[in-house]
Enzyme design. Structure first.
Site, mmCIF file in Angstrom:
data_model
loop_
_atom_site.group_PDB
_atom_site.id
_atom_site.type_symbol
_atom_site.label_atom_id
_atom_site.label_comp_id
_atom_site.label_asym_id
_atom_site.label_seq_id
_atom_site.Cartn_x
_atom_site.Cartn_y
_atom_site.Cartn_z
ATOM 1 N N GLY A 7 0.509 -1.086 -0.113
ATOM 2 C CA GLY A 7 0.257 0.113 -0.052
ATOM 3 C C GLY A 7 0.855 1.490 -0.071
ATOM 4 O O GLY A 7 0.264 2.661 -0.142
ATOM 5 N N GLU A 29 4.322 -6.622 1.331
ATOM 6 C CA GLU A 29 3.572 -7.400 -0.288
ATOM 7 C C GLU A 29 3.468 -5.929 -0.647
ATOM 8 O O GLU A 29 2.134 -5.047 -1.158
ATOM 9 C CB GLU A 29 1.983 -7.449 0.067
ATOM 10 C CG GLU A 29 1.838 -8.906 1.475
ATOM 11 C CD GLU A 29 0.302 -9.046 1.775
ATOM 12 O OE1 GLU A 29 -0.603 -8.550 1.599
ATOM 13 O OE2 GLU A 29 0.247 -10.271 2.455
ATOM 14 N N GLY A 68 3.355 -4.058 -4.072
ATOM 15 C CA GLY A 68 3.277 -3.875 -5.592
ATOM 16 C C GLY A 68 3.677 -2.631 -6.263
ATOM 17 O O GLY A 68 4.292 -2.028 -7.017
ATOM 18 N N ARG A 118 -6.702 3.916 -15.007
ATOM 19 C CA ARG A 118 -6.121 4.104 -13.738
ATOM 20 C C ARG A 118 -6.892 5.392 -13.834
ATOM 21 O O ARG A 118 -8.134 5.755 -13.040
ATOM 22 C CB ARG A 118 -5.430 4.331 -13.664
ATOM 23 C CG ARG A 118 -5.162 2.994 -13.414
ATOM 24 C CD ARG A 118 -2.914 3.281 -12.345
ATOM 25 N NE ARG A 118 -3.593 3.231 -11.468
ATOM 26 C CZ ARG A 118 -3.325 4.825 -10.527
ATOM 27 N NH1 ARG A 118 -2.876 5.940 -11.567
ATOM 28 N NH2 ARG A 118 -3.315 5.660 -9.379
ATOM 29 N N TYR A 170 -10.621 5.689 -11.259
ATOM 30 C CA TYR A 170 -9.656 5.874 -9.969
ATOM 31 C C TYR A 170 -9.892 7.627 -10.055
ATOM 32 O O TYR A 170 -8.999 8.038 -9.267
ATOM 33 C CB TYR A 170 -8.691 5.509 -9.447
ATOM 34 C CG TYR A 170 -8.148 4.384 -9.162
ATOM 35 C CD1 TYR A 170 -9.412 2.794 -8.857
ATOM 36 C CD2 TYR A 170 -7.555 3.507 -10.381
ATOM 37 C CE1 TYR A 170 -9.127 1.850 -8.677
ATOM 38 C CE2 TYR A 170 -7.488 1.888 -9.793
ATOM 39 C CZ TYR A 170 -8.592 1.456 -9.468
ATOM 40 O OH TYR A 170 -8.749 -0.077 -9.549
ATOM 41 N N CYS A 186 -15.594 4.708 -27.621
ATOM 42 C CA CYS A 186 -16.797 6.329 -27.852
ATOM 43 C C CYS A 186 -16.946 5.696 -25.908
ATOM 44 O O CYS A 186 -17.725 5.210 -25.681
ATOM 45 C CB CYS A 186 -17.318 5.387 -28.568
ATOM 46 S SG CYS A 186 -17.078 5.303 -30.246
ATOM 47 N N TYR A 219 -0.732 -1.691 -12.096
ATOM 48 C CA TYR A 219 -2.421 -1.024 -11.969
ATOM 49 C C TYR A 219 -2.307 -0.801 -12.945
ATOM 50 O O TYR A 219 -3.285 -0.258 -13.834
ATOM 51 C CB TYR A 219 -2.768 -0.341 -11.422
ATOM 52 C CG TYR A 219 -2.887 -1.517 -9.722
ATOM 53 C CD1 TYR A 219 -3.754 -2.842 -9.261
ATOM 54 C CD2 TYR A 219 -1.630 -0.569 -8.870
ATOM 55 C CE1 TYR A 219 -3.386 -2.984 -8.260
ATOM 56 C CE2 TYR A 219 -1.581 -1.737 -7.356
ATOM 57 C CZ TYR A 219 -1.946 -2.546 -7.297
ATOM 58 O OH TYR A 219 -2.001 -3.067 -6.440
HETATM 59 C C1 LIG Z 1 -3.451 -4.238 -3.556
HETATM 60 C C2 LIG Z 1 -2.578 -5.544 -2.654
HETATM 61 C C3 LIG Z 1 -1.627 -5.126 -2.082
HETATM 62 C C4 LIG Z 1 -0.436 -4.172 -2.775
HETATM 63 O O1 LIG Z 1 -1.192 -3.310 -2.806
HETATM 64 P P1 LIG Z 1 -0.461 -2.155 -3.194
HETATM 65 O O2 LIG Z 1 -0.411 -0.594 -2.796
HETATM 66 O O3 LIG Z 1 -0.036 -1.994 -4.744
HETATM 67 O O4 LIG Z 1 1.338 -2.020 -2.945
HETATM 68 C C5 LIG Z 1 -0.801 -6.129 -1.101
HETATM 69 N N1 LIG Z 1 -1.653 -6.707 -0.418
HETATM 70 C C6 LIG Z 1 -2.566 -7.198 -0.761
HETATM 71 C C7 LIG Z 1 -3.294 -8.040 0.113
HETATM 72 C C8 LIG Z 1 -3.579 -6.135 -1.847
HETATM 73 O O5 LIG Z 1 -4.979 -6.175 -1.781
#
Ligand SMILES: *Cc1c(COP(=O)(O)O)cnc(C)c1O
Length: 421
Positions: free
Chosen positions: A239, A275, A277, A314, A318, A346, A375
């Site tokens: 996150g 985690e 991403g 995106r 968002y 369109c 994403y």
């Molecule tokens: C989406 C997600 C992430 C990664 O989030 P990022 O904002 O991309 O770092 C990690 N863990 C879980 C459970 C997620 O759903």
């Protein structure tokens, strides 16, 4: 910092002119930098240095097999949220004991797949899911390692569609019920609790929500241990946000995030799992597109690109901001004017930016969307039968197509005409 910089009047991806890639593969396409992906992963390694830890790359951000192979070679574990992602992790050479299975709706088929192929832990999100995993594990004669994802009820202060840690979200179980739920896990012979999981949202630009969540996790660790549970691991989710705006306040750095983890959870004797991403992949990728037409309208001019919302959703989904820069570096001091930058689909939602100040641009010019690595490609579709766009990976002065653009024939052949037609 990323590796998409102007040099000699044009944008480079590491040591490759973006224009050369466009000439070679056609537009639009995604382009990732190996050096940036590597650096971002290593920032997390440095941030957690000195604590037992595993960085599980959340592949849903960007899951091309080449990116996963790079991550695996750097020593990453993986966070997966589907059977397909699990299969990708295994195919990239990630051992099962480094794969964390997350997600609010894991099916029994997915549970079986991961238990048979090897898995570090399932992050469970509800009691029905616990019952299901218990049954699947018992049917295979194994014990499934699990954590329970707790929802700490903190406001992540991010976009509503990517906030997950408030009590009204569908994710996890309320932290106030955690002791009861862990007692239930302990009573199920097919499950073994190994830790606690929390993930409060994506694109967080402040550490404060993390502080609140981690403090609750620290208290819960003590409480669960007092109840007799073995808490070996703390999975703190992902996150951490990235800067999308040119003049944004800077989101916290991995080093500050790591220091916070050490401060609040460092004395628990747990292995820390994170985690990330977006922070790994986001600024490691650009989307390159070509202007098809400059359409001069009443009071506003449109740059109509060959890239569209199906390639990068995106902004439509968002309200996300992406910096959009010309691939040919504008002459210093050149007058800029506002453009609406749109795709050819369109839908009025197929608008990337309104009134965006740009130097003079016209048909045939190339533009690059910055911060498009996460994403982006993974959320693309073939709406309007626009083929999924290629992905390219650069390393120093080399580039390779890591996913080719399908032909129209390949797209059409995926459909089947039933015999009665
Ligand atoms: C989406 C997600 C992430 C990664 O989030 P990022 O904002 O991309 O770092 C990690 N863990 C879980 C459970 C997620 O759903």
């Amino acid at each position: 910092m990323d590796h998409f910089l102007y040099r000699d009047g044009e944008l480079y991806a590491e040591d490759v002119p973006v224009r050369d890639i466009a000439d070679g593969v056609g537009t639009p396409f995604y382009c990732y930098s190996t050096a940036t992906l590597t650096r971002h992963f290593q920032l997390f390694e440095e941030a957690l240095h000195g604590m037992p830890h595993l960085i599980c790359y959340a592949m849903k951000a960007a899951s091309n097999q080449a990116i996963l192979t790079l991550m695996a070679q750097l020593g990453a574990g993986m966070d997966v949220v589907s059977g397909g992602e699990y299969a990708r992790a295994i195919a990239a050479g990630v051992p099962g004991e480094r794969i964390v299975f997350s997600g609010v709706g894991k099916t029994r088929t997915e549970m079986r797949q991961a238990l048979q192929g090897g898995v570090r832990q399932f992050n469970l999100e509800s009691e029905p899911e616990m019952e299901a995993l218990n049954e699947v594990a018992l049917s295979l004669g194994v014990v499934a390692p699990v954590t329970v994802r707790v929802n700490p009820d903190v406001d992540a202060q991010t976009h509503a569609k990517i906030a997950t840690g408030k009590s009204e979200n569908k994710f996890g179980i309320p932290i106030t019920r955690a002791r009861e739920v862990y007692a239930r896990v302990a009573a199920l012979p097919g499950l073994r609790a190994v830790g606690i999981d929390v993930h409060i949202g994506s694109q967080l630009t402040s550490l404060e929500p993390y502080r609140q969540a981690f403090e609750k996790v620290a208290d819960l660790t003590d409480a669960l241990r007092a109840d007799g549970h073995e808490i070996l691991r703390l999975d703190l989710g992902g996150g951490l946000g990235i800067p999308y705006l040119r003049d944004n306040q800077a989101p916290p750095l991995p080093l500050q995030y790591g220091a916070l983890i050490k401060e609040i959870l460092g004395d628990k004797g747990c292995e820390i799992e994170i985690e990330p991403g977006r922070l790994v992949a986001g600024n490691a990728g650009i989307l390159v597109s070509r202007v098809i037409y400059l359409k001069e309208g009443e009071g506003r001019d449109f740059l109509i690109l060959d890239g569209a919302m199906n390639d990068l959703i995106r902004p439509a989904m968002y309200d996300a901001h992406h910096d959009i820069v010309p691939v040919m570096e504008p002459v210093a001091g050149v007058a800029q004017r506002p453009f609406d930058i749109v795709g050819p689909v369109c839908e009025s939602g197929d608008t990337f930016a309104r009134g965006r100040m740009m130097p003079p641009m016209g048909a045939g010019d190339l533009v690059a969307f910055r911060s498009a690595g996460a994403y982006g490609a993974v959320m693309a579709s073939e709406y309007n039968t626009r083929p999924l766009i290629p992905e390219v990976l650069v390393q120093k002065d080399q580039f390779a197509v890591i996913r080719a653009r399908p032909s129209f024939e390949e797209i059409i052949e995926r459909d089947t005409i039933p015999p009665w037609l």
